[in-house]
Design a protein around this motif. Structure first.
Motif, PDB file in Angstrom:
ATOM      1  N   PRO A 252       0.121  -9.994   6.122  1.00 25.60           N
ATOM      2  CA  PRO A 252      -1.254 -10.439   6.359  1.00 25.60           C
ATOM      3  C   PRO A 252      -1.365 -11.842   6.955  1.00 25.60           C
TER       4      PRO A 252
ATOM      5  N   GLY B 212      -0.979  -5.165   2.478  1.00 29.18           N
ATOM      6  CA  GLY B 212      -2.415  -5.327   2.302  1.00 29.18           C
ATOM      7  C   GLY B 212      -2.788  -6.701   1.797  1.00 29.18           C
ATOM      8  N   CYS B 213      -4.029  -7.089   2.094  1.00 26.07           N
ATOM      9  CA  CYS B 213      -4.580  -8.347   1.610  1.00 26.07           C
ATOM     10  C   CYS B 213      -5.883  -8.060   0.874  1.00 26.07           C
ATOM     11  N   LYS B 214      -5.904  -8.336  -0.421  1.00 26.39           N
ATOM     12  CA  LYS B 214      -7.099  -8.092  -1.227  1.00 26.39           C
ATOM     13  C   LYS B 214      -8.217  -9.067  -0.881  1.00 26.39           C
TER      14      LYS B 214
ATOM     15  N   PHE C  35       0.660   1.407   7.401  1.00 31.32           N
ATOM     16  CA  PHE C  35       0.110   0.086   7.089  1.00 31.32           C
ATOM     17  C   PHE C  35       0.511  -0.315   5.670  1.00 31.32           C
TER      18      PHE C  35
ATOM     19  N   THR D 256      -5.091 -13.340  14.853  1.00 35.35           N
ATOM     20  CA  THR D 256      -6.504 -13.098  15.144  1.00 35.35           C
ATOM     21  C   THR D 256      -7.344 -14.366  15.186  1.00 35.35           C
TER      22      THR D 256
ATOM     23  N   PHE E  22      -8.978 -10.541   2.149  1.00 38.10           N
ATOM     24  CA  PHE E  22      -9.651 -10.182   3.393  1.00 38.10           C
ATOM     25  C   PHE E  22      -9.965  -8.694   3.482  1.00 38.10           C
ATOM     26  N   GLY E  23      -9.356  -7.892   2.621  1.00 39.08           N
ATOM     27  CA  GLY E  23      -9.662  -6.465   2.562  1.00 39.08           C
ATOM     28  C   GLY E  23      -9.142  -5.654   3.731  1.00 39.08           C
ATOM     29  N   PHE E  24      -7.884  -5.888   4.119  1.00 36.62           N
ATOM     30  CA  PHE E  24      -7.327  -5.078   5.194  1.00 36.62           C
ATOM     31  C   PHE E  24      -5.880  -4.700   4.887  1.00 36.62           C
ATOM     32  N   LYS E  25      -5.407  -3.669   5.612  1.00 37.06           N
ATOM     33  CA  LYS E  25      -4.019  -3.228   5.550  1.00 37.06           C
ATOM     34  C   LYS E  25      -3.437  -3.398   6.951  1.00 37.06           C
ATOM     35  N   SER E  26      -2.118  -3.625   7.018  1.00 35.32           N
ATOM     36  CA  SER E  26      -1.495  -3.879   8.307  1.00 35.32           C
ATOM     37  C   SER E  26      -0.032  -3.461   8.295  1.00 35.32           C
TER      38      SER E  26
ATOM     39  N   THR F 115       0.836  -1.200   0.000  1.00 36.53           N
ATOM     40  CA  THR F 115       0.000   0.000   0.000  1.00 36.53           C
ATOM     41  C   THR F 115       0.875   1.257   0.000  1.00 36.53           C
TER      42      THR F 115
END
Length: 68
Positions: free
Chosen positions: A37, A25-27, A22, A44, A29-33, A17
């Protein structure tokens, strides 16, 4: 603990990203970290990332190594 370490860089859903806080990113699951990922999924859920899918280019590279 993970049996085999998942390399997000080889996953087709991973992306870098523009967000400095962050960058991973993971397309799927739709999150940035801040972290990869697969590590976030492990922390989690306590399970390996089930979305991990090797990119086509990586698959081709892995196949050609066997012929060299």
């Amino acid at each position: 603990m993970l049996q085999e370490k998942i390399n997000c860089l080889k996953c087709k859903y991973f992306y870098v990203t523009w967000d400095q806080k962050f960058p991973n990113g993971c397309k799927f699951f739709g999150f940035k970290s801040q972290y990869r990922p697969s590590l976030v999924v492990w922390q989690t859920s306590g399970q390996e990332c089930h979305a991990y899918t090797i990119k086509n280019a990586v698959e081709k590279d892995e196949q050609t190594k066997n012929y060299l």
